[in-house]
Design a protein around this motif. Sequence first.
Motif, mmCIF file in Angstrom:
data_model
loop_
_atom_site.group_PDB
_atom_site.id
_atom_site.type_symbol
_atom_site.label_atom_id
_atom_site.label_comp_id
_atom_site.label_asym_id
_atom_site.label_seq_id
_atom_site.Cartn_x
_atom_site.Cartn_y
_atom_site.Cartn_z
ATOM 1 N N GLU A 20 0.818 -1.214 0.000
ATOM 2 C CA GLU A 20 0.000 0.000 0.000
ATOM 3 C C GLU A 20 0.853 1.267 0.000
ATOM 4 N N ARG A 21 2.132 1.142 0.278
ATOM 5 C CA ARG A 21 3.016 2.305 0.270
ATOM 6 C C ARG A 21 3.718 2.520 -1.070
ATOM 7 N N VAL A 22 3.468 1.627 -2.003
ATOM 8 C CA VAL A 22 4.116 1.750 -3.317
ATOM 9 C C VAL A 22 3.453 2.879 -4.099
ATOM 10 N N PRO A 23 4.202 3.870 -4.574
ATOM 11 C CA PRO A 23 3.597 4.987 -5.311
ATOM 12 C C PRO A 23 3.082 4.562 -6.677
ATOM 13 N N LEU A 24 2.202 5.368 -7.227
ATOM 14 C CA LEU A 24 1.574 5.056 -8.506
ATOM 15 C C LEU A 24 2.605 4.937 -9.627
ATOM 16 N N GLN A 25 3.631 5.783 -9.608
ATOM 17 C CA GLN A 25 4.627 5.746 -10.670
ATOM 18 C C GLN A 25 5.401 4.426 -10.664
ATOM 19 N N ALA A 26 5.582 3.813 -9.484
ATOM 20 C CA ALA A 26 6.256 2.519 -9.419
ATOM 21 C C ALA A 26 5.379 1.424 -10.014
ATOM 22 N N TRP A 27 4.071 1.473 -9.727
ATOM 23 C CA TRP A 27 3.145 0.513 -10.340
ATOM 24 C C TRP A 27 3.126 0.675 -11.850
ATOM 25 N N ALA A 28 3.155 1.925 -12.311
ATOM 26 C CA ALA A 28 3.182 2.180 -13.758
ATOM 27 C C ALA A 28 4.444 1.607 -14.380
ATOM 28 N N GLY A 29 5.585 1.784 -13.700
ATOM 29 C CA GLY A 29 6.830 1.222 -14.197
ATOM 30 C C GLY A 29 6.770 -0.288 -14.281
ATOM 31 N N LEU A 30 6.195 -0.928 -13.247
ATOM 32 C CA LEU A 30 6.061 -2.382 -13.234
ATOM 33 C C LEU A 30 5.197 -2.871 -14.392
ATOM 34 N N LEU A 31 4.045 -2.254 -14.585
ATOM 35 C CA LEU A 31 3.143 -2.682 -15.655
ATOM 36 C C LEU A 31 3.773 -2.478 -17.032
ATOM 37 N N TYR A 32 4.523 -1.396 -17.186
ATOM 38 C CA TYR A 32 5.204 -1.167 -18.461
ATOM 39 C C TYR A 32 6.229 -2.272 -18.711
ATOM 40 N N LEU A 33 6.958 -2.654 -17.666
ATOM 41 C CA LEU A 33 7.947 -3.718 -17.810
ATOM 42 C C LEU A 33 7.285 -5.042 -18.170
#
Length: 314
Positions: free
Chosen positions: A222-235
């Motif tokens: 829950e502490r993971v920022p949105l930009q990190a999730w976006a980076g993960l999905l892009y990868l």
Amino acid sequence: MGTERSAPQWLIILAFMAVYIVWGTTYLAVIYGLRGFPPFMLSALRYLMAAILLLSWCLYKRMPWPGWSVIKVCIVSGILMLVGGSGIVAWAEQYVTSGQAAIVIAAEPFVFLLADRKRWREYFGNAFILTGLLVGFGGIILFFGGGSSAAQPETGVSMQWVGYGAILLGTVFWVAGALHAEGNLNKRIPNVLSSGIQLLAAAIASGVLSGATGEWSGFHFERVPLQAWAGLLYLVFFGSLIAYMAFTWLITVRPPALVSTHTYVNPVVAVLMGWAFVNEQLSWMQLLAMFVILVGVLLTNFPAYKLSANRQRA
């Protein structure tokens, strides 16, 4: 000589575009992913999500599961390439910039040349290929010399060089895995199935490494920022599905050292992404280096273009 099979030229061009351009953008995506995930956890989640998607598709299409000998090749090659290769790069990007990581990986074609002994006559006997590799590597040196040598924020110079060394080691693992797959994988196995098994094996191995290095201690999703999730999905979608599958297919239809010339274009794309998204500046020397790199890529691929044109005329 190589054992490549024939393939439509338009499909080869699209695959090269994926490994040249799309893969170059994933270095920046790793930087974003690392803002919320530790490196091996990021790799494990990336590979697991991609593996679930690919293997679910294989089950939906009722593809026959390969024998244990094929699975072993997929497991070994997947762990070497995706954990020993890409996973180490993700770890190193804690200490070097995305552009620097892509630049260091430009040593990959030379590792392929030294390791791919069965094609030594083909590689070293063709002036275009050898000249192109040398010109491309010269462009990388020019590119590196024309940019900033700064490390990641709050990273010392010593850890920056540790990062460089780790990336070079990862390049060796990647080449070993690619050649193991190219030399031992049954070409009749669908690429989507073999890639799915490789990704699943890499996900498990990365997860073990993540747990062994204590990355899960104190981690909260829950502490993971949105930009990190976006980076993960892009990868997942662009790195592990589109670009990785394009690479694993290309090494069955083109010599691996030629496919590895993506490492000449990836740094250009990576630094352009840094310029576009984090306002990094490009020097005139870097612009010149881009031209030199592209010339090297064209030279290395010229024999393949010529052969394809002759086949079409025949």
